[in-house]
Structures are given as structure tokens and as C-alpha cells.
Write an enzyme that holds these catalytic residues in place. Sequence first.
Site, short mmCIF file in Angstrom:
data_model
loop_
_atom_site.label_atom_id
_atom_site.label_comp_id
_atom_site.label_asym_id
_atom_site.label_seq_id
_atom_site.Cartn_x
_atom_site.Cartn_y
_atom_site.Cartn_z
N PRO A 92 15.22 18.52 -1.03
CG PRO A 92 17.19 17.44 -1.36
CD PRO A 92 16.01 17.47 -0.46
CB SER A 522 -22.38 -19.32 -13.44
OG SER A 522 -21.17 -19.83 -12.94
#
Lengths: 610, 300
Positions: A92, A522
Amino acid sequence: MTSLLRLIACGSVDDGKSTLIGRLLHDCGGIYDDQLSGLVAASRRFGTQGGEVDLALLGDALEAEREQGITIDVAYRFFATPARKFILADAPGHEQYTRNMVTGASTADLAVVLVDAGKGILTQTRRHSYLAKLLGIGRVVLAVNKMDLVGWDRARFEEIAGEYRSFAEGIGIPQVTAIPLSALTGANVASKSDLADWYHGPALIEYLEQVDISQNAAGPGLFRMPVQWVSRPNVDFRGYAGTVVSGTVRPGDQVIVLPAETPAEIERIVTMDGELAEAVSGQSVTLTFTRPVECARGSVLSSAVDLPQKGDQFEAVLHWMASEDLLPGRQYLLKLATQTVAAVVQTPKYEINVDTLEHLACKTLGLNAIGVANIWADGPIIFEPYDASRDLGGFILIDRLSNATVAAGMINHALRRSINVHEQILEVTPESRAALKGQRPKLLWFTGLSGAGKSTIANIVERKLNARGRHTFLLDGDNLRRGLNKDLGFTDADRIENIRRAAETACLMMDAGLIVLTAFISPFRAERQMVREMVAEGDFVEIFVDTPLADAEARDVKGLYKKARAGELQNFTGLDSSYETPEVPQIRIDTMRTAAEEAADIIIAYLERL
Amino acid sequence: MSALTHLQLLEAESIHIIREVMAEMERPVMLYSAGKDSAVMLHLARKAAYPSSPPFPLLHVDTGWKFREMYEHRDRAAAQGGMELIVHRNPDAVERNIDPFVHGSSLHTMLWKTEGLKQALSAHRFDSAFGGARRDEEASRAKERIFSFRSSSHAWDPKNQRPELWRLFNTRISPGESVRVFPLSNWTELDVWQYIEAEEIEVVPLYFAAARPTVERDGQLFVIDDDRFPLAKGERPVERRVRFRTLGCYPLTAAIESDATTVAEVVDEMRRSPSSERSGRLIDRDEAASMERKKRQGYF
């Protein structure tokens, strides 16, 4: 003598497919009284036909499906006439349609394609037909339904049939039979209706009963039997059990045992019902040889005249059936007939739009996608193009970790061994390296003030990842500055270059398949953003090791703050150089509240959720 | 594809399925209930392995409430096949003396069958178990795979079944998981009887009509198989000519009035019969979708 026909019915609910299936079962005694009364009760609870018996509910068998009004799965229905037994795959609609239809079509000899006479050929009709053809169905019944609603209009029927025939011819479906019918009234389903006196063909069931399916495969084919199991009840008997997938075999036949290509002579065909003079396609038998020959599960027995192919590289149509996308480069298990090997799918050449049949560029295949890709197995397998043999050309791919069936494949052709070396080198991709390590590379970017504890925590995380069998590398800022970056100082420009080099190095290591941890102050957002953009989305994990300056300075493990305060160090972050706090790090570690070991566990837990 | 009959094709498909398990699974077992589907499945297993014996034992998850003739038939069939027979009775149910008349069919089925099955599979560490269920029997079966995977707690997840294409079965499982294998998936009740007739397979005589002591309850006929059947006050067993379409625990399995004494007559009667086979099985009707729920809990 009752024969067997396997078929698939295609069409949406609106085309009346469920009604037609209900009609077929009903007219062929496939529904029992108590099942019908169960259906009546279910129709009152879940039905969409206003209390009328809703034949669609016959297909929606599962409680979960009825409640949600959806159909999860392909169902198999059985009905029979005196001449023939039918196994009907009912696949289906809804989003899983492609997967269900491919599954149902894989064993079908024939497809019934439903069309609503009022609406004519729809996109869906074309999609279903294409999928049927793809799975090797060469015979279609075009059931033009709801003819009662168009007054059994002959011109309308012929218009639809004509349009469909030219479409079917275009995609390579040679045999189309169009039947005008009404599933609701049963006209032209079980028997011919007077309403369409202009129609001289058979009713649907008459056709299904009589259609000659022996022509369906590419002729009777040459003898092939994949060996399933070796039967050794005692030292004197050694038989090779399997299902003949094409051709016939008789005692005395000369066969070839693949992959070794050893000749052998068939001595006997052994069954519990006695020895056979001949075994034909579809039979499960046990064969013995006149002399000992090396042969095991995975071997293929073949007629001596024309052998199947042997190779480890081929092009295939892939239908992806898992919710996780195809990962080119990852090793999957490939099962074809009785052979199972590890195999890697290359980046697909294209995806096929099943509605328009257009080829679309793509890098992967998602759930329900159909595409074409090259496949490299880690050893030679025996195969044939899918067009020639469903059994030796169809395969499944299995995920090695979940064991799920993730794809169905149909081999187009072998790849020539002459593929140039250049291409082979390029084909060892970051994905394949990572797949070998069984992990997805990540970049764990620790940022924070000097002395915040970045290296300490990163070290513990790496140790824990190692303990979990992960391949890692820790890039430490201080260590990098002793080698690769020893020409760099602490100016803003040098800090940026420091980060760029660290990031490039990290990316190379990720390409090598590693989980990379970096511990750099950083300090600038822009550079952290640059790094984030250098790696694939989701692979950059920013970890902010958050320590108040006063606390970091109080610890001063390396004595750097003291030196900076004394004026011996310039541009020291937090003192005379700024630290830009991350706005939305993936993980923030508050070192005042979280011990290093605990912080590492938090990070590991985060990674495991990814 | 070929000139083979539908029974020959169904037989070949089932043998193929059984051989895949024999080749790829480490510890298979065949569930055996002594019914007609078990008889056909056992016959197919012997064909699949011939001339070897099937390389797995039979397992009967017993409730103590089967018909006496079923026990006799079971022992004879296992001996004929040269196969080991494991009989498991849930010790918990034994201790509590679970009785369908007293405790009801739900608890009876849950403890004896569902729990008993899980215990036996776990205790013997079977990684695969053949069952004789067919897709035409019951609605949720129609959507179950031939290789049906169960979690380590034996649960079935209908929304997460592996697609099954061609004759290819993915048999791979993780440690602790198991797979239930249904070689008769594509057979119908009629196919089973036609095959029993064609292959002359011996089945329990209860499938054939004979005069048996019966009582009627809620419009259904029950055969009194032993003195554990509690009769209501004034209730007397009546001799009727009956047979069974399906066999389970005798207090939970209804008989039908019939004159069919041969397989041919049974087939003929069934063709004319408007009821499904499981209509005589009380456990299926406890509530809506009851089979699906039982399966999710680990029932076969």
C-alpha cells in the site's frame, strides 16, 4: 495440477486497489465468514466508508495501522481457482511505498496496475510501472477501474490503454494487457460483463488463470545452482544442497564449480522421494559428484557452456531502504544468493527520480531513493546481470553494526579491471578511511585561558576515547609550537597563523580518519569560526574550558602569569591581549564546579549522543 | 517459471528457507506442537536435510492440556524423524497449577505458552526457532516476515521489520537476539491438507470425524478429553460426530460436527466451509488485535 502465480497489485486507495483485492479474495473464496464479520466490526470502528464494509481494512491488519489510518507494511494475500493458486503482494501507499513495492515486486511474475478510468494515467501509475520494470517484471495487466462511472465508454478505455502502452514500451515493459472493469460491482473481474460488449478480451481472473508465465524469465536459462548447504550424514556421502535457480540438470551432466572453475560430473540427484532423472528451475535438491571436488556454501554450480561472471567490482542499481543515508566508503555486508562478502559502495553516479525518470546528481542515497553506483567487494563473487537472473543479480546490503537490511541492489554489469590507477587512488576517500576505523572523525576544539585546564581535560578525554577503541590524536598548542609552529610568536597575526596551521593539521588528521583533540588558547572568535567552517558541519565541537582569570592566575601551573605580570612576556591572553569568550560553545566546562575527570565524562557523553 | 505444481514450488521454497537456517544459524530448534502444520514442517525439515537427519532438535512447549492423542503422536513422530525432542513445561505454571478452566485462557496462554516458550529458548540459547505459522491464518501474520526478528526479550516490533526480497534472507543477529522462522508462511490451510494427502503424512486422528463425548458452551462444541473437564450441574456429555480443524489445548479448542474421515473428505469439506480455521481458537478472540499483542510480548 495447480500452478502458482505470484503477482503484485499497484495503485493508490483512490484507484480502488483495496476494493479490487477484496473482490479477488471474495470471488475466489479467500475471505471466510468469520473474517468478514470481523471486518464488519472493524469497519464500524475504523472504517472510512460510513459504516459500510471497508474492504481496505483487510489490508490494514495491524492494530497500529488501523489506529493511525496508515499501512506500514507489504501484506501477502492468497486466493485460488481450480487451475491456479495466487500469492498477491499488497504494497500500500504512503511514504514507505517504494520500499514496500520493491519488496513485493521482487518475487512477482506479473503486476496489476490500477488506473481510475475517470482520472487516467497519473504520475503514480508511471512510478509503479517503472518500479515493477526495475524489479524485472515484464508483464503488466492494466486494470482500468471504475468503468461504471464513465458509462463503460469504449473510447475512454482505449485512450487510457493506448497512452499506457506507449509509456510501457518506452520503459521496456513488453507485455501489457488492458482490461476494463469495475472492482466495486465485480464486472469483468471474475467473469465477463455484458456492459462492455465491445471488449473481447478475458476477465481479470480468467487472464490471471491462463497467462503463460513460463516465458517470464529470460528463457529457460542455463543451469545454475548456488550451493546452500553441504550434506554429510556419514563419511561415504557428500551432497550439495541448493535450489536450482535456472536451467535443468541431469545425472551425467558436466558442470563447473565456481569460483574455482573446477569441472565436475553430476552423479545423482538425491531427494527423500528417491533419485530424480532431472531437476528443474525452482526445485530444491541435493546433488552428488562422481569424484571429490572442492565445493562449499557459496559455491555456484553452472552448466559448462556459458559461465556466470566472477568479479569484485560492478555497477548496480541500489534502492536504499534505511533511514540512515548511504555512507559511501563504509563497509557493508553484501549477500547475493548464498554468498556473503564485505563491500564498499562508491559515491553514487546519480539518483533516479522515479516520477520523471530523470537522473539527478547526488552524493548519497536516502530512505527510498533509487540510484546507480559502483560497488567494490573485498573478494570475487559469482553473479549475473539482474536482467538475466534475479537470483544471481539481486543482492542486499546489511549494516555491520545494526545488522539491518539497508539496501536492495540489482547488478547492471561488471566493471572492467582496466579502471585506471589514478581513479583508484582518489577512491580511497576520507570516508573509507574512517569506515575502516569504524568511527566518524571529529574535531574537539578546546579553548580557554592559559592554565584553564584545556590540556589536562583533553588528555583525559583522549585516554577515555582510546579505552573505547577510538583512533585519536591530541594536538597540543605548546607541543606544536616546538616544531611546526616554532617560527611563530604571540602577535595577533602569529596567533592566527598558529591556529590556521593547527586547523589544517587537524583537518589532515580527520581525513586520515582520526578523532582530533586540540588544546589551544585560540582567543579569537573569527579564527575559531574559520576552523569551524573548515570541517564538515557537525564535526567541529567547540569546548570552552571556562576558568576565571583570577583562578587561572592563582593556579599558574607553568609560572607564565607571574612572568607576564613581571613584564617578561608580552601579549599575554587575559592580561594585555584579549580573550573573546565563545558565545555558543557546544560544551562549556565550568572548572570551578567541575573536576577534570568529570569534565571528560561530560564530553564523552556528548560525543556518544552525536 | 516452470512446470512445477504449486505444491512443488511451495515445498521447494520451504526447503530453501529451512536450509538457510541450517547453514547460517548456530543453534536452531523446531517448534513442534503435534498439529498438522507441525507435521508438514517436520516432513519438510526431513526433506531439506535428507539423507542427513535435521541438525536440530524439536521443542514442544507443553501446557499439560493438549489432547492425549497429540502426546502419543508427538513421541512417535519425533522418534520416526530420528530427532531429539525437548519438552518444556513452565515450572512456574506447574507450581501454580495453571488451569484454563480456573484461571482463564489469557493467563493460561501467557504462562504456559508465551512465558514457557521464552524460558525454553533462553535456557537452551537457541538463536533461531522454526514455527509452523502461516500468513493466511490471522491478520497480523499476513504482515510478518518469514525471518521474524526478536529482541533479547523476545519482543516483536512490527514497525521495524527487515525487508525481504527475492529468496534472500538476512539472518544476522546480535548476541542475545533471536529469529523466528516461518517456512510455511506462503502456505494456506488448503495447501497444507493437499500436501498431507499427496505426501501421505500422518496426522493426529483428531482431525478426522469420529464419535466423541462433547458438551456445548457458548454455541461451540468441546470434546471431553479427560476427567479434568468440569461439568456444570446436570450437564452430560453428548456423543457427537466431530472433528477438529485446528488443535491446541483441549479446553480452548472447539470441534466441528463433521463426517469427514479421510484427507480427501476433509479437503472437500473445507472447500465448502465458510469459516476460517482459527475461528475454533478461543485465544484469538479475547480482544481485538489480540494475536498482534501476544506476538509483541513474545508469543509465537
